[in-house]
Design an enzyme around this catalytic site. Structure first.
Site, mmCIF file in Angstrom:
data_model
loop_
_atom_site.group_PDB
_atom_site.id
_atom_site.type_symbol
_atom_site.label_atom_id
_atom_site.label_comp_id
_atom_site.label_asym_id
_atom_site.label_seq_id
_atom_site.Cartn_x
_atom_site.Cartn_y
_atom_site.Cartn_z
ATOM 1 N N LYS A 278 15.182 -6.425 12.612
ATOM 2 C CA LYS A 278 15.283 -5.304 11.572
ATOM 3 C C LYS A 278 14.503 -3.869 12.295
ATOM 4 O O LYS A 278 14.975 -3.050 12.085
ATOM 5 C CB LYS A 278 14.456 -5.724 10.550
ATOM 6 C CG LYS A 278 14.266 -4.306 9.549
ATOM 7 C CD LYS A 278 13.422 -4.859 8.337
ATOM 8 C CE LYS A 278 11.947 -4.637 8.333
ATOM 9 N NZ LYS A 278 11.424 -3.394 8.486
ATOM 10 N N ASN A 279 13.316 -4.360 12.960
ATOM 11 C CA ASN A 279 12.678 -3.167 13.333
ATOM 12 C C ASN A 279 12.933 -2.482 14.626
ATOM 13 O O ASN A 279 12.568 -1.648 14.973
ATOM 14 C CB ASN A 279 10.949 -3.602 13.403
ATOM 15 C CG ASN A 279 10.280 -3.526 12.027
ATOM 16 O OD1 ASN A 279 10.786 -3.394 11.164
ATOM 17 N ND2 ASN A 279 9.089 -4.027 12.123
ATOM 18 N N CYS B 109 1.842 3.233 -0.694
ATOM 19 C CA CYS B 109 2.352 2.103 0.014
ATOM 20 C C CYS B 109 1.567 0.869 -0.346
ATOM 21 O O CYS B 109 0.414 0.877 -0.078
ATOM 22 C CB CYS B 109 2.584 2.341 1.445
ATOM 23 S SG CYS B 109 3.014 0.743 2.341
ATOM 24 N N ARG C 227 -0.808 4.418 5.040
ATOM 25 C CA ARG C 227 0.103 4.504 6.298
ATOM 26 C C ARG C 227 0.404 6.022 6.589
ATOM 27 O O ARG C 227 1.396 6.435 6.240
ATOM 28 C CB ARG C 227 1.242 3.581 6.060
ATOM 29 C CG ARG C 227 0.900 2.231 6.033
ATOM 30 C CD ARG C 227 2.155 1.706 5.824
ATOM 31 N NE ARG C 227 2.921 1.219 6.846
ATOM 32 C CZ ARG C 227 3.892 0.348 6.968
ATOM 33 N NH1 ARG C 227 4.396 -0.533 5.919
ATOM 34 N NH2 ARG C 227 4.647 0.122 8.094
ATOM 35 N N ASP D 90 2.527 -8.189 10.948
ATOM 36 C CA ASP D 90 3.635 -8.803 9.999
ATOM 37 C C ASP D 90 3.880 -10.372 10.140
ATOM 38 O O ASP D 90 4.538 -10.778 9.293
ATOM 39 C CB ASP D 90 4.958 -8.327 10.911
ATOM 40 C CG ASP D 90 5.262 -6.689 10.531
ATOM 41 O OD1 ASP D 90 4.512 -6.286 9.730
ATOM 42 O OD2 ASP D 90 6.222 -6.422 10.970
ATOM 43 N N ARG E 43 14.521 -6.819 1.896
ATOM 44 C CA ARG E 43 14.369 -5.701 2.722
ATOM 45 C C ARG E 43 14.477 -6.211 4.317
ATOM 46 O O ARG E 43 15.178 -5.456 4.937
ATOM 47 C CB ARG E 43 13.152 -5.117 2.367
ATOM 48 C CG ARG E 43 13.223 -4.117 1.123
ATOM 49 C CD ARG E 43 12.040 -3.440 0.855
ATOM 50 N NE ARG E 43 11.795 -2.733 2.399
ATOM 51 C CZ ARG E 43 10.548 -2.466 2.866
ATOM 52 N NH1 ARG E 43 9.469 -2.842 2.112
ATOM 53 N NH2 ARG E 43 10.358 -1.948 4.099
HETATM 54 C C1 UD1 Z 1 5.605 -0.550 12.218
HETATM 55 C C2 UD1 Z 1 6.575 -1.661 11.616
HETATM 56 C C3 UD1 Z 1 5.768 -2.734 10.806
HETATM 57 C C4 UD1 Z 1 4.700 -3.290 11.402
HETATM 58 C C5 UD1 Z 1 3.841 -2.192 11.938
HETATM 59 C C6 UD1 Z 1 2.648 -2.497 12.886
HETATM 60 C C7 UD1 Z 1 8.738 -0.807 11.627
HETATM 61 C C8 UD1 Z 1 10.011 -0.225 11.041
HETATM 62 N N1 UD1 Z 1 7.818 -0.954 11.060
HETATM 63 O O1 UD1 Z 1 5.234 0.079 11.138
HETATM 64 O O2 UD1 Z 1 6.801 -3.580 10.288
HETATM 65 O O3 UD1 Z 1 3.699 -3.840 10.403
HETATM 66 O O4 UD1 Z 1 4.768 -1.262 12.847
HETATM 67 O O5 UD1 Z 1 3.175 -3.334 13.926
HETATM 68 O O6 UD1 Z 1 8.799 -0.903 12.847
HETATM 69 N N2 UD1 Z 1 -1.086 5.426 11.886
HETATM 70 C C9 UD1 Z 1 -1.962 6.652 11.496
HETATM 71 N N3 UD1 Z 1 -1.188 7.713 11.867
HETATM 72 C C10 UD1 Z 1 0.175 7.829 12.042
HETATM 73 C C11 UD1 Z 1 0.808 6.496 12.170
HETATM 74 C C12 UD1 Z 1 0.311 5.314 11.941
HETATM 75 O O7 UD1 Z 1 -3.194 6.616 11.439
HETATM 76 O O8 UD1 Z 1 0.717 8.851 12.167
HETATM 77 C C13 UD1 Z 1 -1.950 3.913 11.512
HETATM 78 C C14 UD1 Z 1 -1.595 3.154 10.333
HETATM 79 O O9 UD1 Z 1 -1.913 3.744 8.991
HETATM 80 C C15 UD1 Z 1 -1.761 1.859 10.663
HETATM 81 C C16 UD1 Z 1 -1.548 1.788 11.972
HETATM 82 O O10 UD1 Z 1 -1.583 3.267 12.426
HETATM 83 O O11 UD1 Z 1 -3.003 1.664 10.230
HETATM 84 C C17 UD1 Z 1 -0.417 1.314 12.585
HETATM 85 O O12 UD1 Z 1 0.746 1.896 12.059
HETATM 86 P P1 UD1 Z 1 2.134 1.829 12.663
HETATM 87 O O13 UD1 Z 1 2.110 1.341 14.155
HETATM 88 O O14 UD1 Z 1 2.532 3.419 12.653
HETATM 89 O O15 UD1 Z 1 3.099 1.232 11.703
HETATM 90 P P2 UD1 Z 1 4.687 1.448 11.388
HETATM 91 O O16 UD1 Z 1 5.271 2.136 12.500
HETATM 92 O O17 UD1 Z 1 4.697 2.372 10.215
#
Ligand code: UD1
Length: 428
Positions: free
Chosen positions: A22-23, A116, A121, A304, A396
């Site tokens: 999915k991701n 969330c 996030r 995850d 999902r």
């Molecule tokens: C993706 C995955 C999700 C997985 C996560 C971590 C997808 C669609 N989803 O989510 O299943 O759990 O990676 O492996 O691929 N952060 C910030 N600022 C930002 C972005 C992120 O502070 O602009 C922080 C987040 O709050 C979190 C950490 O970085 O604590 C990791 O988040 P991130 O890697 O961005 O997760 P997703 O990409 O949302």
């Protein structure tokens, strides 16, 4: 709303096939926005997040046609640059349309994801990256508005290796003027898969899968075909399910190298794990030993998989410390596991799990996608019936999980709310 009812204590045996990731599918689908001819994708999982992305892309102006796990997509004109709140709130990953919209069409309006279940996030790192590439970004009335007649290559150092942030910036950089360098980039296999697809379409990307990704902008992309990689989290979930039931399970059509952090922990806990070329076989003793787990960006132990591993530790011998180092509040499954008799104490980002001899089936509530998977794993080992409400979270991201687990001998069934939940026998 559907529920899942499990009658536990049935050792799982046999083999199960993993669906596409999915991701990986979500950003690959979103990359249609970059234009450049028809693309055909195979091994796309039929899960609700993928349908949501299809709907969103349709609203933006793409044609996305699905036939089973095959998707044909194209985008020749922009209908609207807006990802509305109603869609984004159901799927935070909708934010990956921002980079491609900005790069190809010069503007994007994407709702802020909002609350969330697994922490705040934020998307600040995505936005700071786009600003470095010359975009003007404002946040008004709950929407991110970004504009850039033409993005410029830039050197971007991420404070944290955000997965969708890396994907968003990488896609945008494909059509920017000049070279973009992303430092401290996320290294997840899904990023490598997205980059492989973009390269087939004519993008110039080096270093995907390492913490330094370099993208040389090109004028346009072309169409290409692509087979989405297998879902490592789905694969890990079936291994955890096999392990908690003292089972013997072969997970087929997976990439064992993407599962190494999980298989290492399962071995440490006492399971026998044998890796094939595209399969992993797990044989587990009646009761595993406790192990400590710390989540970490890839190649560390995936956040995850944390809920599923915690379920396993609830019935392992000894005490386990589980540390969540990626998200700030991802222990939302703990109170539900406690309802099943689990002994867990949470202190900030640590959960101390004292393995109990047994879990007891109970009515529980799914709160997010992976928390639901953790409850399923726990239910498979519990005595009596576990009745899981709100399984739309599960839908999902898991394709036919109940059917696949039934194929392994689990007594699991999906029921409509209001009906009584008497779980059917294996394979019934
Ligand atoms: C993706 C995955 C999700 C997985 C996560 C971590 C997808 C669609 N989803 O989510 O299943 O759990 O990676 O492996 O691929 N952060 C910030 N600022 C930002 C972005 C992120 O502070 O602009 C922080 C987040 O709050 C979190 C950490 O970085 O604590 C990791 O988040 P991130 O890697 O961005 O997760 P997703 O990409 O949302």
């Amino acid at each position: 709303m559907d529920r899942i009812v499990i009658t536990g204590k049935q050792p799982l045996r046999g083999s199960v096939k993993v669906s596409g990731a999915k991701n990986a599918a979500l950003p690959i689908l979103a990359s249609v926005i970059l234009g450049g001819g028809e693309c055909t994708l195979t091994n796309v999982p039929r899960v609700v997040d993928v349908f949501t992305m299809g709907k969103l892309l349709g609203m933006l102006g793409a044609t996305v046609q699905a036939d089973g796990n095959r998707v044909v997509m194209k985008m020749d004109a922009l209908r609207s640059p807006e990802a509305p709140y109603d869609l984004v709130r159901t799927m935070r990953a909708s934010v990956v349309v921002l980079g491609p919209l900005l790069a190809r069409w010069g503007e994007a309006t994407v709702s802020l994801p909002g609350g969330c279940a697994i922490g705040s996030r934020p998307v600040n790192l995505h936005l700071a990256g786009f600003e470095k590439m010359g975009a003007t970004v404002t946040v008004e009335h709950g929407y991110i508005k970004a504009k850039a007649p033409r993005l410029k290559g830039a050197r971007i150092c991420l404070d944290f290796p955000t997965v969708t942030g890396t994907e968003n910036l990488m896609m945008a950089a494909c059509l920017a003027d000049g070279t973009t360098v992303i430092e401290n980039a996320a290294k997840e296999p899904e990023i490598v898969d997205l980059a492989a697809f973009l390269v087939k379409r004519g993008a110039r990307i080096a270093g995907a899968g390492s913490d330094l990704v370099t993208i040389e902008g090109v004028k346009a992309l072309r169409g290409a075909d692509h087979d989405v990689i297998p879902d490592r989290i789905e694969a890990g979930t079936y291994l955890a399910a096999g392990a908690i039931t003292g089972g013997d399970v072969s997970v087929e059509d997976c990439r064992p190298q993407h599962l190494e952090a999980v298989t290492a922990k399962l071995r440490e806990a006492g399971a026998e794990v044998v890796e094939g070329k595209e399969s992993v076989r797990l044989r587990a003793p009646a009761r595993l030993k406790s192990v400590d787990v710390r989540t970490y960006p890839y190649p560390g132990f995936a956040t995850d998989m944390q809920a599923q591993m915690m379920a396993l530790m609830c019935v392992a011998q000894g005490t386990s410390v589980i540390t969540e180092a990626v998200f700030e509040s991802r222990f939302i499954h703990v109170p539900e596991l406690q309802r099943m008799g689990a002994e867990i104490k949470v202190d900030g980002s640590h959960a101390v799990v004292t393995g109990a001899a047994r879990l007891a089936g109970a009515p529980v509530m799914a709160s997010d996608l992976r928390a639901s998977a953790g409850l399923i794993v726990a239910g498979l080992a519990a005595e009596g019936e576990t009745d899981i409400a709100r399984v739309y979270h599960l839908d999902r991201g898991y394709e036919r999980i109940d059917e696949k687990l039934r194929g392994l001998g689990a007594r699991i069934m999906r029921v409509k709310d209001g009906s009584s939940g008497v779980a059917s026998g294996a394979g019934a």
